[in-house]
Design a protein around this motif. Sequence first.
Motif, mmCIF file in Angstrom:
data_model
loop_
_atom_site.group_PDB
_atom_site.id
_atom_site.type_symbol
_atom_site.label_atom_id
_atom_site.label_comp_id
_atom_site.label_asym_id
_atom_site.label_seq_id
_atom_site.Cartn_x
_atom_site.Cartn_y
_atom_site.Cartn_z
ATOM 1 N N ARG A 116 0.957 -1.280 -0.004
ATOM 2 C CA ARG A 116 -0.079 0.093 -0.031
ATOM 3 C C ARG A 116 0.957 1.272 0.040
ATOM 4 N N GLY A 117 2.002 1.380 0.923
ATOM 5 C CA GLY A 117 2.880 2.509 0.535
ATOM 6 C C GLY A 117 3.500 2.575 -0.502
ATOM 7 N N GLN A 118 3.840 1.531 -1.059
ATOM 8 C CA GLN A 118 4.584 1.477 -2.516
ATOM 9 C C GLN A 118 3.501 2.124 -3.487
ATOM 10 N N LEU A 119 2.456 1.579 -3.343
ATOM 11 C CA LEU A 119 1.395 2.222 -4.485
ATOM 12 C C LEU A 119 1.137 3.661 -4.271
ATOM 13 N N THR A 120 1.019 4.119 -3.018
ATOM 14 C CA THR A 120 0.884 5.291 -2.762
ATOM 15 C C THR A 120 2.103 6.168 -3.051
ATOM 16 N N GLN A 121 3.228 5.812 -3.072
ATOM 17 C CA GLN A 121 4.162 6.517 -3.488
ATOM 18 C C GLN A 121 4.436 6.569 -5.293
ATOM 19 N N MET A 122 3.945 5.406 -5.654
ATOM 20 C CA MET A 122 3.720 5.173 -7.066
ATOM 21 C C MET A 122 2.625 6.360 -7.628
ATOM 22 N N ASN A 123 1.648 6.439 -6.768
ATOM 23 C CA ASN A 123 0.530 7.239 -7.458
ATOM 24 C C ASN A 123 1.156 8.776 -7.366
ATOM 25 N N GLY A 124 1.777 8.961 -6.526
ATOM 26 C CA GLY A 124 2.376 10.260 -6.133
ATOM 27 C C GLY A 124 3.287 10.556 -7.342
ATOM 28 N N ASN A 125 4.273 9.588 -7.645
ATOM 29 C CA ASN A 125 5.235 9.760 -8.856
ATOM 30 C C ASN A 125 4.692 10.127 -10.306
ATOM 31 N N LEU A 126 3.199 9.237 -10.245
ATOM 32 C CA LEU A 126 2.587 9.524 -11.555
ATOM 33 C C LEU A 126 1.877 10.814 -11.549
ATOM 34 N N HIS A 127 1.293 11.085 -10.327
ATOM 35 C CA HIS A 127 0.719 12.428 -10.288
ATOM 36 C C HIS A 127 1.503 13.611 -10.926
ATOM 37 N N ARG A 128 2.850 13.547 -10.187
ATOM 38 C CA ARG A 128 3.647 14.552 -10.579
ATOM 39 C C ARG A 128 4.211 14.268 -12.138
ATOM 40 N N GLU A 129 4.279 13.417 -12.633
ATOM 41 C CA GLU A 129 4.645 13.243 -14.003
ATOM 42 C C GLU A 129 3.349 13.639 -14.908
ATOM 43 N N ASN A 130 2.320 13.456 -14.501
ATOM 44 C CA ASN A 130 1.023 13.840 -15.186
ATOM 45 C C ASN A 130 0.796 15.464 -15.218
ATOM 46 N N GLU A 131 1.336 16.155 -14.059
ATOM 47 C CA GLU A 131 1.370 17.427 -13.799
ATOM 48 C C GLU A 131 2.588 18.116 -14.887
ATOM 49 N N ARG A 132 3.580 17.495 -15.116
ATOM 50 C CA ARG A 132 4.824 17.726 -15.768
ATOM 51 C C ARG A 132 4.316 17.597 -17.236
ATOM 52 N N LEU A 133 3.689 16.760 -17.810
ATOM 53 C CA LEU A 133 2.964 16.254 -19.012
ATOM 54 C C LEU A 133 2.034 17.309 -19.359
ATOM 55 N N THR A 134 1.144 17.601 -18.512
ATOM 56 C CA THR A 134 0.290 18.637 -18.816
ATOM 57 C C THR A 134 0.793 20.080 -18.999
ATOM 58 N N LYS A 135 1.810 20.670 -18.324
ATOM 59 C CA LYS A 135 2.470 21.853 -18.746
ATOM 60 C C LYS A 135 3.314 21.705 -20.086
ATOM 61 N N ILE A 136 3.802 20.624 -20.445
ATOM 62 C CA ILE A 136 4.249 20.531 -21.824
ATOM 63 C C ILE A 136 3.361 20.405 -22.648
ATOM 64 N N ASN A 137 2.137 19.900 -22.563
ATOM 65 C CA ASN A 137 1.027 19.623 -23.635
ATOM 66 C C ASN A 137 0.273 21.152 -23.844
ATOM 67 N N GLU A 138 0.319 22.016 -22.693
ATOM 68 C CA GLU A 138 -0.340 23.404 -22.693
ATOM 69 C C GLU A 138 0.680 24.085 -23.527
ATOM 70 N N LYS A 139 2.161 24.159 -23.379
ATOM 71 C CA LYS A 139 3.030 24.757 -24.394
ATOM 72 C C LYS A 139 2.878 24.428 -25.634
ATOM 73 N N LEU A 140 2.886 23.154 -25.981
ATOM 74 C CA LEU A 140 2.663 22.597 -27.215
ATOM 75 C C LEU A 140 1.325 23.154 -27.884
ATOM 76 N N GLU A 141 0.329 23.237 -27.081
ATOM 77 C CA GLU A 141 -0.992 23.698 -27.862
ATOM 78 C C GLU A 141 -0.812 25.168 -28.118
ATOM 79 N N GLY A 142 0.029 25.807 -27.141
ATOM 80 C CA GLY A 142 0.094 27.622 -27.769
ATOM 81 C C GLY A 142 1.082 27.219 -29.056
ATOM 82 N N GLU A 143 2.143 26.467 -29.105
ATOM 83 C CA GLU A 143 2.697 26.519 -30.385
ATOM 84 C C GLU A 143 2.047 26.044 -31.622
#
Length: 193
Positions: A116-143
């Motif tokens: 459960r702790g490992q899955l919670t940590q993995m969810n946190g990592n995936l959430h941060r990766e999702n936020e990073r990719l969302t920012k990249i996507n927003e930049k690409l949408e502008g371009e």
Amino acid sequence: MAEIKFTSKEREEFYTLMIQKSGHSDSYHRAFFYCIGISDTTRRNVGRIFDFEQDRIKPEGLHEGWHTRGTVRIIRLAFNLWNGYIEQGKERMSTPYLENMEGQFGKAIWELKEVRGQLTQMNGNLHRENERLTKINEKLEGENENLRAENKDYKLLTKAFSSKQMNSLLEQAKAVQQSKQSGKHFRSNKEER
């Protein structure tokens, strides 16, 4: 993420099969099937507590006659891990605290706590990766919007000018750009002296 540990080969095979059968390997499914895999009895009766077609738990499965005291606790814990489910009137028995489990499932419960702790940590990592990719996507949408505007301008120009005129304008633009770059190069050479 660290490798998930299993107390038996049967439990590992059950877990793998259930993840494949459900078609999902998110933290909810993984925690649920890992927990249900603790007991041979819950493994045999998984279809009575989980609806694979609708991808949901079956709370009514808690009231069937095949349960032992331990299997009811395992299922309550699995349901709670799934979506926070708490059986009405039995809130005290449905807590997500693993310490309330005892007896023959002690080692498996501690493993579940680790997973459960490992899955919670993995969810946190995936959430941060999702936020990073969302920012990249927003930049690409502008371009992309800028490129659409340029393409629209180009289409308007092709309507206004013939292809011969367009080629001539492009050559002039290239020549101007090259002369600007040459001028910069010439100036920077002059400044170096």
